[in-house]
Write a protein that holds these residues in place. Structure first.
Motif, PDB file in Angstrom:
ATOM      1  N   ARG A 221       0.668  -1.221   0.046  1.00  0.00           N
ATOM      2  CA  ARG A 221       0.362   0.109   0.066  1.00  0.00           C
ATOM      3  C   ARG A 221       0.638   0.647  -0.323  1.00  0.00           C
ATOM      4  NH1 ARG A 221      -2.392  -2.131   5.411  1.00  0.00           N
ATOM      5  NH2 ARG A 221      -0.797  -1.983   5.832  1.00  0.00           N
ATOM      6  N   TRP A 223       2.048   4.380   0.634  1.00  0.00           N
ATOM      7  CA  TRP A 223       2.565   5.742   2.380  1.00  0.00           C
ATOM      8  C   TRP A 223       2.650   7.418   2.207  1.00  0.00           C
ATOM      9  CZ3 TRP A 223       5.678   7.539   6.139  1.00  0.00           C
ATOM     10  CH2 TRP A 223       7.339   7.589   5.550  1.00  0.00           C
ATOM     11  N   GLU A 225       0.272   9.224  -0.056  1.00  0.00           N
ATOM     12  CA  GLU A 225      -0.953   9.249  -1.030  1.00  0.00           C
ATOM     13  C   GLU A 225      -1.019  10.832  -1.900  1.00  0.00           C
ATOM     14  OE1 GLU A 225      -4.168   6.029   0.375  1.00  0.00           O
ATOM     15  OE2 GLU A 225      -3.030   7.315   1.320  1.00  0.00           O
ATOM     16  N   THR A 228      -0.206  12.661  -9.066  1.00  0.00           N
ATOM     17  CA  THR A 228       0.319  11.829  -9.243  1.00  0.00           C
ATOM     18  C   THR A 228       0.851  12.598 -11.191  1.00  0.00           C
ATOM     19  OG1 THR A 228      -1.010  10.316 -10.412  1.00  0.00           O
ATOM     20  CG2 THR A 228       0.017   9.849  -8.369  1.00  0.00           C
ATOM     21  N   SER A 234      -9.867  10.598 -10.920  1.00  0.00           N
ATOM     22  CA  SER A 234     -10.026   8.735  -8.993  1.00  0.00           C
ATOM     23  C   SER A 234      -9.960   9.886  -7.981  1.00  0.00           C
ATOM     24  CB  SER A 234      -8.854   8.172  -9.497  1.00  0.00           C
ATOM     25  OG  SER A 234      -9.048   7.172  -8.535  1.00  0.00           O
ATOM     26  N   PRO A 235     -10.681   9.170  -7.105  1.00  0.00           N
ATOM     27  CA  PRO A 235     -10.886  10.084  -5.479  1.00  0.00           C
ATOM     28  C   PRO A 235      -9.508   9.530  -4.894  1.00  0.00           C
ATOM     29  CG  PRO A 235     -12.706   8.022  -6.157  1.00  0.00           C
ATOM     30  CD  PRO A 235     -11.803   8.440  -7.161  1.00  0.00           C
ATOM     31  N   THR A 236      -8.984   8.225  -5.158  1.00  0.00           N
ATOM     32  CA  THR A 236      -8.119   7.180  -4.515  1.00  0.00           C
ATOM     33  C   THR A 236      -6.620   7.388  -5.775  1.00  0.00           C
ATOM     34  OG1 THR A 236      -8.854   5.138  -5.096  1.00  0.00           O
ATOM     35  CG2 THR A 236      -9.607   6.767  -2.674  1.00  0.00           C
ATOM     36  N   GLN A 237      -5.844   6.620  -5.045  1.00  0.00           N
ATOM     37  CA  GLN A 237      -4.315   6.720  -5.639  1.00  0.00           C
ATOM     38  C   GLN A 237      -4.191   5.733  -6.345  1.00  0.00           C
ATOM     39  OE1 GLN A 237      -1.830   8.600  -4.135  1.00  0.00           O
ATOM     40  NE2 GLN A 237      -0.101   7.738  -5.535  1.00  0.00           N
ATOM     41  N   THR A 239      -4.337   2.678  -8.842  1.00  0.00           N
ATOM     42  CA  THR A 239      -3.415   1.136  -8.935  1.00  0.00           C
ATOM     43  C   THR A 239      -2.441   1.181  -9.612  1.00  0.00           C
ATOM     44  OG1 THR A 239      -4.900   0.212 -10.233  1.00  0.00           O
ATOM     45  CG2 THR A 239      -5.227   0.452  -7.769  1.00  0.00           C
ATOM     46  N   ALA A 244       1.347   4.480  -7.889  1.00  0.00           N
ATOM     47  CA  ALA A 244       0.548   3.943  -6.882  1.00  0.00           C
ATOM     48  C   ALA A 244       1.121   4.646  -5.658  1.00  0.00           C
ATOM     49  CB  ALA A 244       0.421   2.151  -7.038  1.00  0.00           C
ATOM     50  N   GLY A 247       3.596   9.682  -5.001  1.00  0.00           N
ATOM     51  CA  GLY A 247       2.986  10.944  -4.679  1.00  0.00           C
ATOM     52  C   GLY A 247       3.239  12.452  -4.394  1.00  0.00           C
TER      53      GLY A 247
END
Ligand SMILES: Cc1ncc(COP(=O)(O)O)c(C=O)c1O
Length: 384
Positions: A221, A223, A225, A228, A234-237, A239, A244, A247
């Motif tokens: 995962r 650490w 975020e 990029t 995208s609301p999240t990092q 993949t 991924a 950041g």
């Protein structure tokens, strides 16, 4: 100044590194991947070229598996915190730098993991001792490739298959070996390789990398975020690698210098770099064997040693005092103390005062080392 502190960070850098930094800073220092203009594209290409260079140098699986970090500490934290889950067991050793042992001890103290610290013997870890500690709950074995205190290179060729067979992931801290010991990821079962760019790969400070092997896919995962440069909706990092795990604006200037450093090392070959440094240390080892009150810490085996050596000082001369005298009266830079690795000093009986560490580099000459040992002789004769 005679600089004998290359294990902390290398100095000077090879001339092409300074040139690359200067050229990049003046021509292409834009934000990589954040815009479609030519400078941003040139900066992105620089990152991409450096990922290819790393992948070729260490024979990794693919360029996108190289994650740029600020230093080795950053890479090790990403590896450890990205992989370890509550309830896991982690195996490490007493040779580790605080950048491995502190995150692990913090996780242990928070009640999240069980930690086993394997004891070394004269600076070396026995692969069988690692085998004995691994359990079905062991998610990670985290080991330094070479002790930054003693310079002893660990038998990772023997340890890697043990870890792989047990189904755990193998994290190698190559802070003291990347650039001076050949590391071939195609023949070694290493899942995570962390190192700084600013030591024996001759990049500037603020550079480092983590290699994430295929067995970490879906497990590691981020650490850190954030932005990029790619798909911002995208609301999240994302993949996909490397984004991924990266950041924020990367240190693309540093990476430009690092790429030049890697090219410089690749041209000479890591083993030639190591042999030069070890041959310089041999002179100090010979001196210490005759000098009253002095000795070396750990076992001296030139074939399994990098260019860092710890001297145990006479009782009346604290390493800190000698370091200060060398700096102020002789213009020599070394590193006294515990070197961010307290457990190995406890093991060796050199805690809490530590040792006097010297670490020559590619530009250190035999005359520099002569000056160093002559200074030690003079200090011993005057003060001891
Ligand atoms: C073995 C080892 N691991 C990790 C580190 C941490 O490296 P950095 O300062 O790049 O975070 C060092 C630094 O000296 C080291 O020697």
């Amino acid at each position: 100044m005679i600089y004998l502190d290359n294990a902390a960070t290398s100095f000077p850098k090879p001339e092409p590194v300074y040139q690359a930094l200067d050229h990049f800073a003046r021509s292409s220092l834009a934000n990589p991947g954040r815009a479609g203009h030519r400078m941003a594209i040139a900066a992105e290409r620089q990152l991409d070229d450096a990922r290819h260079a790393l992948n070729q140098f260490f024979r990794g699986e693919a360029p996108e598996r190289w994650i740029f970090t600020m230093n080795a500490t950053d890479a090790l934290n990403l590896a450890i915190k990205g992989i370890v889950r509550p309830g896991d067991h982690v195996v490490t050793t007493d040779l580790e730098h605080n950048s491995i042992s502190r995150p692990l001890v913090a996780l242990e103290r928070a009640g999240l993991i069980r930690l086993t610290r394997v004891a070394s013997d004269a600076g070396y870890v026995d692969p069988e001792a690692i085998r004995r500690t691994i359990t079905p709950e062991t998610s990670l074995v985290a080991l330094t490739h070479a002790s930054n205190v003693l310079g002893t290179v660990q038998p990772i060729e023997a340890i890697a298959p043990i870890v792989r067979q047990a189904g755990s992931l193998f994290l190698v801290d190559a802070a003291q070996t990347a650039g001076v010991v050949p590391i071939d990821l195609r023949s070694l079962a290493i899942d995570l390789l962390a190192f700084p760019g600013h030591k024996a790969l001759y990049g500037p400070t603020g550079t480092g990398a983590l290699y994430v092997g295929p067995r970490t896919d879906g497990r590691i995962r981020p650490w850190r975020e954030g932005g990029t440069g790619g798909d911002s909706s995208s609301p999240t990092q994302p993949t996909i690698l490397p984004y991924a795990l990266e950041g924020g604006t990367p240190n693309v200037l540093g990476v430009a210098g690092l790429a030049a450093g890697i090219a410089w090392v690749a041209e000479r070959g890591p083993d030639a770099m190591r042999r030069h440094e070890v041959s310089l240390l041999q002179h100090v080892v010979d001196w210490a064997s005759d000098a009253e009150g002095w000795s070396i810490a750990g076992r001296w085996d030139p074939d399994t040693h990098v260019g860092a050596l710890s001297l145990i000082t006479p009782e009346s001369l604290a390493p800190q005092d000698i370091g200060a005298i060398l700096d102020t009266s002789f213009g020599i830079a070394v590193r006294p103390g515990l070197h961010c690795a307290p457990y190995v000093h406890r093991r060796l009986g050199t805690y809490p005062g530590g040792t006097l560490r010297l670490s020559p580099g590619p530009f250190t000459t035999p005359a520099d080392v002569d000056t160093f040992v002559a200074a030690l002789s003079e200090i011993t004769a005057t003060v001891a």
